[in-house]
Design a protein around this motif. Structure first.
Motif: not given
Length: 215
Positions: A152-157, A162-170, A142-147, A207-210
Motif C-alpha cells: 500500500y505504499l502510495g495509497s491513501s488511508i 484497515i478497520w475491517q481487516e485489522t480492527g485497528a485505528t490509525i 503501537y508504531d509501525m514504520k513503512i518502507d 496490521m503488520m501482516t496487512l
C-alpha cells in the motif's frame, strides 16, 4: 469597473460619509469630473447617495482635506487634483485588501481551533470507550514504520480497509519532524512514514501482516 461581488465587499466597517468620499474620489480618478470643474451642491450629493446633507458635507470635507477638492468661499467646491483622487482611492483599496486578508487569517485560525477541538473530542471519546471496556491497552498506540517493501505504499488511508481487516485505528502519521494527528482518508502513505495506531495485540499482528512489515 468593479464586479458586483467586489462592489459588495468594497467597504468594510466604514462610516457612510467615508464610503461616499471614496466613491467620489473614484469618479474623479476615472475622469467623471475634471480638474477645475465645480462639484454640485451638497444637497445633490445627499440626494445621489440617499444620505443627509450633514453626511454629504463630511464626505466632501474629507476630499477637501486630502487636497482632492478645493472649497472657494462664496463660490462652491471644485475638483483640484485627479492624481490625489487616484492615490486616495488606491490607498483605500489597499486597506480593504489588508482587512480581507486579516479576516481570512482569522477564519483559518478558527478552523484550526475547531480541528484541534475535534481531535481532543475524539481522544476523549476513545478514552471513554476504553475505560468502558476496562482495557487500557487500547489507548497505548503501537508504531509501525513503512518502507519501500511494504504493501500500500502510495495509497491513501481511505483506500485501505484497515478497520475491517485489522480492527485497528490509525491515530497519527509521523513523517520526518512532522506529526499528523487523526489523519483523514486522503492522507497518502509514504516510504519512511511511521503509523501510530491503537488496537489490541491481535490488531497489531494483523496490521503488520496487512502492510507486510517484518517484526
Amino acid at each position: 469597473m468593479n464586479s458586483e461581488k467586489q462592489e459588495k465587499n468594497k467597504y468594510i466597517n466604514e462610516a457612510k460619509y467615508h464610503q461616499i468620499a471614496v466613491e467620489l474620489a473614484e469618479k474623479i480618478a476615472e475622469g467623471w469630473y475634471v480638474v477645475g470643474e465645480k462639484l454640485s451642491a451638497r444637497s445633490m450629493v445627499a440626494n445621489t447617495f440617499h444620505v443627509s446633507t450633514e453626511t454629504a458635507r463630511k464626505a466632501v470635507q474629507i476630499l477637501v482635506d486630502m487636497g482632492i477638492l478645493t472649497s472657494k468661499h462664496g463660490s462652491g467646491t471644485y475638483v483640484a487634483s485627479r492624481e490625489k483622487a487616484q492615490l486616495f482611492f488606491n490607498r483605500h483599496q489597499e486597506l480593504i485588501s489588508i482587512e480581507e486578508t486579516r479576516e481570512k487569517l482569522q477564519k483559518k485560525v478558527i478552523e484550526q481551533k475547531n480541528q484541534f477541538d475535534t481531535i481532543i473530542n475524539l481522544l476523549n471519546e476513545l478514552v471513554t470507550q476504553t475505560q468502558r471496556d476496562h482495557n487500557t491497552a487500547y489507548i497505548i498506540p503501537y508504531d509501525m514504520k513503512i518502507d519501500k517493501e511494504c504493501n500500500y505504499l502510495g495509497s491513501s488511508i481511505g483506500e485501505i480497509d484497515i478497520w475491517q481487516e485489522t480492527g485497528a485505528t490509525i491515530v497519527a502519521v509521523k513523517r520526518g519532524d512532522d506529526m499528523f494527528i487523526s489523519p483523514g482518508p486522503y492522507e497518502i502513505i509514504n516510504d519512511g512514514d511511521i503509523l501510530l495506531f491503537v488496537g489490541g495485540e491481535d490488531s497489531r499482528r494483523k496490521m503488520m501482516t496487512l502492510f507486510n512489515v517484518q517484526p
